[in-house]
Each structure stands twice: as structure tokens, then as C-alpha cells.
Design an enzyme around this catalytic site. Structure first.
Site, PDB file in Angstrom:
ATOM      1  N   ARG A  55       3.061  40.146  97.375  1.00  0.00           N
ATOM      2  CA  ARG A  55       2.882  39.704  96.271  1.00  0.00           C
ATOM      3  C   ARG A  55       2.744  40.890  94.850  1.00  0.00           C
ATOM      4  O   ARG A  55       2.323  40.972  93.870  1.00  0.00           O
ATOM      5  CB  ARG A  55       1.430  39.210  96.011  1.00  0.00           C
ATOM      6  CG  ARG A  55       1.013  37.771  96.337  1.00  0.00           C
ATOM      7  CD  ARG A  55       1.654  36.594  96.564  1.00  0.00           C
ATOM      8  NE  ARG A  55       1.606  35.494  97.609  1.00  0.00           N
ATOM      9  CZ  ARG A  55       1.906  35.530  98.014  1.00  0.00           C
ATOM     10  NH1 ARG A  55       2.843  36.018  99.230  1.00  0.00           N
ATOM     11  NH2 ARG A  55       0.769  34.239  99.472  1.00  0.00           N
ATOM     12  N   GLU A 105      -4.444  36.986  91.494  1.00  0.00           N
ATOM     13  CA  GLU A 105      -3.226  37.034  91.869  1.00  0.00           C
ATOM     14  C   GLU A 105      -2.246  36.302  90.547  1.00  0.00           C
ATOM     15  O   GLU A 105      -1.464  36.748  90.464  1.00  0.00           O
ATOM     16  CB  GLU A 105      -2.886  36.120  92.878  1.00  0.00           C
ATOM     17  CG  GLU A 105      -1.354  35.437  93.498  1.00  0.00           C
ATOM     18  CD  GLU A 105      -0.953  34.962  95.021  1.00  0.00           C
ATOM     19  OE1 GLU A 105      -1.978  35.278  95.592  1.00  0.00           O
ATOM     20  OE2 GLU A 105      -0.159  34.100  94.071  1.00  0.00           O
ATOM     21  N   SER A 130      -3.563  29.928  94.151  1.00  0.00           N
ATOM     22  CA  SER A 130      -4.462  30.530  94.275  1.00  0.00           C
ATOM     23  C   SER A 130      -4.335  31.538  93.231  1.00  0.00           C
ATOM     24  O   SER A 130      -3.339  32.533  92.856  1.00  0.00           O
ATOM     25  CB  SER A 130      -4.105  31.000  96.163  1.00  0.00           C
ATOM     26  OG  SER A 130      -3.725  30.183  96.685  1.00  0.00           O
TER      27      SER A 130
END
Ligand SMILES: Cc1cc2nc3c(=O)[nH]c(=O)nc-3n(C[C@H](O)[C@H](O)[C@H](O)COP(=O)(O)OP(=O)(O)OC[C@H]3O[C@@H](n4cnc5c(N)ncnc54)[C@H](O)[C@@H]3O)c2cc1C
Length: 313
Positions: A177, A297, A227
Site C-alpha cells: 500500500r 490505509e 479496509s
């Protein structure tokens, strides 16, 4: 910085193929359905106009924020000052020798489907990720064991002055990420994905399987940003949140999903403030119970309170 009216006039005379909106509510463009207004919301239809916006904003010290599909972003209720640049109209897509070239505004799901239609394998993992190509590169998006890093060969970006730069996969610092696009504030405008010939039935079967896994586990019926937290080393954010008994915990209109503890869903007109408060609450609770830090995230941008930059005569 030049005043609001002057900026609007300058931008309208500078841009050939773009739409410019002022004081545009950003909640219309985010998956969480939150976000106050952008001073200027510009949708560019070609790379040249994107470059002109960046050159102008650089010379005039106007901040620029890039927005893709808005599926991994919480925009605060006070909105974003300066220019929000929407790149979704950079959406061309073509293939040559198993390499797919795509404008950064195209949905990554379209690229996955296009690859399947050409019997090319390598992008099945992306079949349910609701972002744009630009957002997927920025985040090094991934799912079910695959990630952008595995199939991306190069990207074209614009730097803060509007200059085009081409970067190879290995120059992009792609990690979980993470990409160096994040630190350099580049605008991603094009990407190339190199895939391998495969069997249509196998590709379709894998995509069907991933789609089924996603829809059975994720609360796709509600607004969310996917998420909220990254995977902590050796663990899963959703598992920790579930074990902390936080599923269904609600602040304002936002709650920890009862279906997937890693998601926070906007069930009742929730605000970005509700999201931030719930994120903080969950982080504190999980840390106090398990000593594990949950890093976000999802990106959070903008101002908590709206201060309108008045038009000046
Ligand atoms: C239901 C759901 C499921 C999801 N599942 C997954 C999943 O399985 N795997 C996964 O990795 N993610 C998942 N996500 C998160 C999200 O889809 C990805 O992170 C996606 O890559 C974000 O792309 P976007 O275009 O929506 O980016 P945005 O949300 O618009 O922006 C995210 C960040 O990228 C930047 N950005 C966007 N476009 C550009 C550009 N062209 N140039 C430079 N910067 C840019 C923005 O400034 C921002 O900081 C999910 C989200 C939802 C809502």
C-alpha cells in the site's frame, strides 16, 4: 496567492477541454459520501490540460489535490482549499503485444475485464477493486495475493510543475500500500501493464471465485472506503477489531461493519468527523487490549471546518 475570482478567470482562459466548478461538494465524489467543498474542482479531459493546471498552480502557489474514484479517501467536512483535480476522463485503453496502456482515470476493474477479454492473465486480482488506475498505482492496490507491483511496467506522471516523467516499476518504490508517488506528489496520468497469455476459462473462473469471496465477506451494500486499516505485521486488522467486540460500534452515522470488521460503513448520513472519531476510538481500543498499533490505509485529507475563500471584486 491570487484571489479566487482571478484564479477562476485565469483557469477558464488557460484550459481548452476541461470543466471547472467552484465550491463543489466533494461528498458527491467519494465512496464514503463525505466531504465538504473544493474551492475549484477541475475535470481535465487530456494530459495537456492537467499539465497546464499544475504549471499554473505551481507558479501561483495554489495547492492541488488529485482525486481518482474516491474509494480510498475520507475528505473532511470543511472540504479542500485550492484545486481538486479529477483525472477520471483520462480513460483511454489499448493493448499491444500483451501490454495494456491505460489512462489513469480508467477503472482498474475495466482493465481487469479487458485483460480477461483478450485472454491475458495477471490482473484477475483487481477484478473487484473499485479504484481508478491512478489511485491503484498510488496505493499499490492489491487483493487475494496479487498487487499492482506484479504487473505494472511503467507509469507516466506529471511533477508539480506539470512536466511529464516516465518511471519504471523498479523506480516506483512499490511496497504494501505504498509507492513513491505518495511522497513526490506526482499526478499519475498513464500506466502500462505487462501480462501473459492465458486461458479464458481459467481467468474467468478465478475472477468469479474472487468476486464471490468479496461479495460474501464485504458490506458492499453500504458506502465505505474498503479496509480502513493496513494489515499489522503477522495479524489482521479485522480479526483484532472483531475480537475487541467492536463490530456494530457506531459514532454518529458511521459504524464498524457487522459483516466485515475491517470496514466502516456510512449507515445514516455519517460525516467525515464521525469517521475520524470512530477510527481513533478503534485504534485506541485495539491498542489498549492487544498492544497493536493499527495504521490507516485510507487517506484523510481536507479541513475539519469550512472557511470560504470569498470571491473578491
Ligand atoms: C468496497 C471497497 C473495496 C476495496 N477493496 C480493495 C482491495 O481489495 N484492495 C485494495 O488495495 N484496495 C481496496 N479498496 C480501496 C481502493 O479501492 C483502492 O485503494 C484504490 O486503489 C483507490 O483508488 P481511487 O481511484 O479510488 O483513489 P482515491 O480514493 O480517489 O484516492 C486515493 C489516493 O490516491 C491519490 N490519487 C488518486 N488518483 C491519483 C492520480 N491519478 N495521481 C496521483 N494520485 C492519485 C489521491 O490523491 C489519494 O491520496 C476498496 C475500497 C472499497 C470502497
Amino acid at each position: 496567492m491570487v484571489n479566487h475570482t482571478q484564479i477562476e478567470e485565469d483557469l477558464r482562459s488557460l484550459l481548452d477541454h476541461s470543466e471547472i466548478k467552484t465550491y463543489e461538494p466533494l461528498k458527491n465524489y467519494t465512496y464514503t459520501r463525505t466531504g465538504g467543498p473544493a474551492d475549484f474542482y477541475i475535470t481535465v479531459h487530456d494530459i495537456e490540460d492537467a499539465s497546464r493546471v499544475l504549471q499554473y498552480s505551481h507558479e501561483n502557489h495554489i495547492p492541488v489535490t488529485y482525486l481518482g474514484n474516491g474509494s480510498n479517501i475520507i475528505i473532511r467536512d470543511g472540504g479542500v482549499r485550492g484545486i481538486v483535480l479529477n483525472l477520471l476522463e483520462l480513460n483511454y485503453l489499448y493493448e499491444s503485444n500483451s501490454v495494456i496502456t491505460v489512462g489513469s482515470g480508467r477503472a482498474i476493474i475495466d482493465v481487469s475485464n479487458y485483460a480477461r477479454d483478450l485472454s491475458l492473465t495477471g490482473m484477475e486480482f483487481a477484478c473487484g477493486i473499485p479504484g481508478s488506475v491512478g489511485g491503484a498505482v498510488y496505493m499499490n492496490a492489491g487483493a487475494y495475493g496479487g498487487e499492482i507491483k506484479d504487473c505494472l511496467t511503467e507509469v507516466t506522471v506529471l511533477d508539480e510543475t506539470g512536466k511529464r516523467i516516465t518511471l519504471k516499476n523498479e523506480e516506483l518504490g512499490l511496497e504494501y500500500r505504498k509507492s513513491m508517488v505518495q511522497e513526490n506528489d506526482y499526478a499519475v496520468v498513464e500506466a502500462k501493464f505487462s501480462l501473459k497469455p492465458g486461458k479464458l476459462e481459467d481467468i474467468q473462473k478465478m475472477m468469479d471465485d474472487l468476486t464471490e469471496r468479496r461479495s460474501s465477506k464485504q458490506p458492499l451494500e453500504y458506502p465505505s472506503c474498503g479496509s480502513v486499516f493496513q494489515r499489522p505485521p503477522g495479524n489482521f486488522a479485522g480479526k483484532l477489531i472483531q475480537e475487541a467486540g467492536l463490530q456494530g460500534h457506531r459514532i454518529g452515522g458511521v459504524e464498524v461493519s457487522k459483516k466485515h470488521a475491517g470496514f466502516m460503513v456510512n449507515v445514516d448520513g455519517g460525516t467525515a468527523g464521525d469517521y475520524e472519531a470512530l477510527i481513533e476510538y478503534v485504534q485506541k481500543k485495539v491498542y489498549s487490549l492487544f498492544g497493536v498499533t493499527l495504521n490507516r490505509e485510507v487517506r484523510i485529507i481536507g479541513e475539519p471546518v469550512y472557511r470560504r475563500a470569498e470571491r473578491q471584486k
